[in-house]
Design a protein around this motif. Structure first.
Motif, PDB file in Angstrom:
ATOM      1  N   GLY A   1       0.809  -1.210   0.000  1.00 56.45           N
ATOM      2  CA  GLY A   1       0.000   0.000   0.000  1.00 56.45           C
ATOM      3  C   GLY A   1       0.846   1.264   0.000  1.00 56.45           C
ATOM      4  N   LEU A   2       1.898   1.276   0.797  1.00 55.75           N
ATOM      5  CA  LEU A   2       2.791   2.434   0.819  1.00 55.75           C
ATOM      6  C   LEU A   2       3.483   2.603  -0.534  1.00 55.75           C
ATOM      7  N   ARG A   3       3.759   1.503  -1.203  1.00 56.72           N
ATOM      8  CA  ARG A   3       4.384   1.571  -2.532  1.00 56.72           C
ATOM      9  C   ARG A   3       3.428   2.218  -3.535  1.00 56.72           C
ATOM     10  N   ILE A   4       2.148   1.891  -3.442  1.00 58.95           N
ATOM     11  CA  ILE A   4       1.173   2.528  -4.327  1.00 58.95           C
ATOM     12  C   ILE A   4       1.148   4.035  -4.104  1.00 58.95           C
ATOM     13  N   ARG A   5       1.107   4.446  -2.848  1.00 57.48           N
ATOM     14  CA  ARG A   5       1.052   5.883  -2.559  1.00 57.48           C
ATOM     15  C   ARG A   5       2.298   6.604  -3.063  1.00 57.48           C
ATOM     16  N   THR A   6       3.443   5.981  -2.886  1.00 63.53           N
ATOM     17  CA  THR A   6       4.689   6.610  -3.336  1.00 63.53           C
ATOM     18  C   THR A   6       4.736   6.739  -4.850  1.00 63.53           C
ATOM     19  N   LEU A   7       4.382   5.686  -5.561  1.00 60.32           N
ATOM     20  CA  LEU A   7       4.487   5.682  -7.013  1.00 60.32           C
ATOM     21  C   LEU A   7       3.401   6.511  -7.684  1.00 60.32           C
ATOM     22  N   THR A   8       2.222   6.568  -7.095  1.00 62.31           N
ATOM     23  CA  THR A   8       1.177   7.399  -7.696  1.00 62.31           C
ATOM     24  C   THR A   8       1.502   8.875  -7.585  1.00 62.31           C
ATOM     25  N   GLU A   9       2.288   9.233  -6.590  1.00 67.77           N
ATOM     26  CA  GLU A   9       2.710  10.623  -6.468  1.00 67.77           C
ATOM     27  C   GLU A   9       3.865  10.951  -7.414  1.00 67.77           C
ATOM     28  N   ALA A  10       4.714   9.962  -7.700  1.00 63.11           N
ATOM     29  CA  ALA A  10       5.896  10.221  -8.527  1.00 63.11           C
ATOM     30  C   ALA A  10       5.687   9.852  -9.985  1.00 63.11           C
ATOM     31  N   ASP A  11       5.046   8.699 -10.250  1.00 61.45           N
ATOM     32  CA  ASP A  11       4.923   8.189 -11.616  1.00 61.45           C
ATOM     33  C   ASP A  11       3.636   7.383 -11.734  1.00 61.45           C
ATOM     34  N   PRO A  12       2.491   8.045 -12.015  1.00 64.47           N
ATOM     35  CA  PRO A  12       1.217   7.346 -12.046  1.00 64.47           C
ATOM     36  C   PRO A  12       1.168   6.179 -13.033  1.00 64.47           C
ATOM     37  N   ALA A  13       1.767   6.316 -14.202  1.00 62.40           N
ATOM     38  CA  ALA A  13       1.718   5.244 -15.195  1.00 62.40           C
ATOM     39  C   ALA A  13       2.406   3.981 -14.686  1.00 62.40           C
ATOM     40  N   ARG A  14       3.565   4.161 -14.068  1.00 61.82           N
ATOM     41  CA  ARG A  14       4.288   3.023 -13.515  1.00 61.82           C
ATOM     42  C   ARG A  14       3.500   2.379 -12.380  1.00 61.82           C
ATOM     43  N   ALA A  15       2.801   3.229 -11.586  1.00 61.47           N
ATOM     44  CA  ALA A  15       2.039   2.705 -10.465  1.00 61.47           C
ATOM     45  C   ALA A  15       0.936   1.778 -10.942  1.00 61.47           C
ATOM     46  N   LEU A  16       0.262   2.144 -12.032  1.00 56.31           N
ATOM     47  CA  LEU A  16      -0.826   1.316 -12.533  1.00 56.31           C
ATOM     48  C   LEU A  16      -0.322  -0.031 -13.031  1.00 56.31           C
ATOM     49  N   ASP A  17       0.905  -0.070 -13.517  1.00 52.51           N
ATOM     50  CA  ASP A  17       1.449  -1.321 -14.055  1.00 52.51           C
ATOM     51  C   ASP A  17       1.944  -2.260 -12.958  1.00 52.51           C
ATOM     52  N   GLY A  18       2.700  -1.739 -12.017  1.00 48.90           N
ATOM     53  CA  GLY A  18       3.369  -2.607 -11.048  1.00 48.90           C
ATOM     54  C   GLY A  18       2.783  -2.631  -9.658  1.00 48.90           C
TER      55      GLY A  18
ATOM     56  N   ASP B   1     -15.306   2.722  -4.626  1.00 49.16           N
ATOM     57  CA  ASP B   1     -15.973   3.884  -5.213  1.00 49.16           C
ATOM     58  C   ASP B   1     -14.997   4.929  -5.748  1.00 49.16           C
ATOM     59  N   SER B   2     -13.701   4.678  -5.663  1.00 51.22           N
ATOM     60  CA  SER B   2     -12.714   5.671  -6.083  1.00 51.22           C
ATOM     61  C   SER B   2     -12.726   5.844  -7.599  1.00 51.22           C
ATOM     62  N   ASP B   3     -12.647   7.103  -8.048  1.00 50.81           N
ATOM     63  CA  ASP B   3     -12.667   7.432  -9.479  1.00 50.81           C
ATOM     64  C   ASP B   3     -11.319   7.917  -9.995  1.00 50.81           C
ATOM     65  N   GLY B   4     -10.455   8.357  -9.135  1.00 48.84           N
ATOM     66  CA  GLY B   4      -9.170   8.885  -9.570  1.00 48.84           C
ATOM     67  C   GLY B   4      -8.072   8.509  -8.608  1.00 48.84           C
ATOM     68  N   LEU B   5      -6.861   8.946  -8.935  1.00 46.01           N
ATOM     69  CA  LEU B   5      -5.714   8.578  -8.117  1.00 46.01           C
ATOM     70  C   LEU B   5      -5.790   9.173  -6.710  1.00 46.01           C
ATOM     71  N   THR B   6      -6.389  10.364  -6.601  1.00 43.93           N
ATOM     72  CA  THR B   6      -6.494  10.979  -5.274  1.00 43.93           C
ATOM     73  C   THR B   6      -7.348  10.127  -4.346  1.00 43.93           C
ATOM     74  N   GLU B   7      -8.501   9.671  -4.868  1.00 44.05           N
ATOM     75  CA  GLU B   7      -9.372   8.814  -4.062  1.00 44.05           C
ATOM     76  C   GLU B   7      -8.708   7.479  -3.757  1.00 44.05           C
ATOM     77  N   VAL B   8      -7.952   6.956  -4.739  1.00 44.60           N
ATOM     78  CA  VAL B   8      -7.249   5.694  -4.516  1.00 44.60           C
ATOM     79  C   VAL B   8      -6.213   5.841  -3.403  1.00 44.60           C
ATOM     80  N   ARG B   9      -5.464   6.924  -3.446  1.00 42.05           N
ATOM     81  CA  ARG B   9      -4.439   7.138  -2.409  1.00 42.05           C
ATOM     82  C   ARG B   9      -5.073   7.245  -1.026  1.00 42.05           C
TER      83      ARG B   9
END
Length: 224
Positions: free
Chosen positions: A48-65, A174-182
């Motif tokens: 979970g912490l990895r998702i938060r870190t990567l969505t802030e730095a590189d959203p495309a990479r976060a969705l893949d890995g 119910d999340s629609d975007g990266l902000t809600e996901v984080r």
């Protein structure tokens, strides 16, 4: 000099309400599975912490890995948590049965609630705690009452993690975007930390309660 003149039991005789060898093995299995639950929860925290870190730095990479890793962590949690809960409830029932022999008047509810209390919605938020408090009192050496802080800590962490996890699950779905996901992932991380602590606290309660029961079973028939 012995306090009581009652004869001692023959060697290897199981005292009324005493710890059976099978129960000792079950306790070890419970502790191992609860340790596994705690480790998978911590792995989910890392994912979970990895998702938060990567969505802030590189959203495309976060969705893949990161999402793939997070889903695997959730699957692993389910694989370990379910058998851990089942075995813990089995141990819970057997402990209630044995303590009912030592202190039959210490329980406010029948033995059926030991299992049923975990299965009924909303009731499972307080009934197992009530049973655990009664078991703790039944196993406590007389005349003093053992402190309830291990049971209170375990149940507080368990209920907190359960409720927060349900809230996070709703937000994540119910999340629609990266902000809600984080935000939802942050709630999941907090819930997983509480659940990991609850697993460790449950193992401590199991070990401590078994030791108290064994001590009281050994002393009760021969107390002066």
């Amino acid at each position: 000099m012995p306090v009581s003149s009652d004869p001692l039991p023959p060697p290897h005789t199981r005292l009324p309400g005493g710890v059976r060898p099978a129960s000792q093995v079950l306790l070890v299995v419970v502790c191992v599975l609860l340790a596994g639950v705690a480790l998978t929860d911590l792995f989910a925290v890392f994912a979970g912490l990895r998702i938060r870190t990567l969505t802030e730095a590189d959203p495309a990479r976060a969705l893949d890995g990161a999402y793939t890793l997070y889903e695997r962590a959730g699957d692993l949690q389910g694989m370990v948590t379910l058998p851990g809960m089942v075995v813990f409830v089995v141990w819970f029932y057997l402990m209630r049965r044995d303590l009912g022999v030592l202190a039959p008047d210490a329980f406010r509810n029948g033995r059926g609630w030991v299992v049923g209390g975990w299965l009924i919605p909303f009731v499972n938020l307080w009934m197992p705690y009530r049973v655990a408090v009664d078991m703790w009192g039944a196993a406590a050496p007389l005349p003093r009452r053992a402190s309830l802080w291990p049971v209170n800590l375990w149940w507080g962490l368990f209920v907190g993690g359960t409720l927060l996890g349900r809230y996070a699950s709703s937000g994540y779905a119910d999340s629609d975007g990266l902000t809600e996901v984080r935000e939802a992932v942050a709630q999941y991380v907090a819930a997983d930390l509480l659940n990991a602590g609850a697993a460790v606290a449950a193992a401590y309660v199991a070990v401590r309660l078994t030791a108290m029961q064994r001590f009281k079973a050994a002393r009760r028939p021969f107390a002066g």
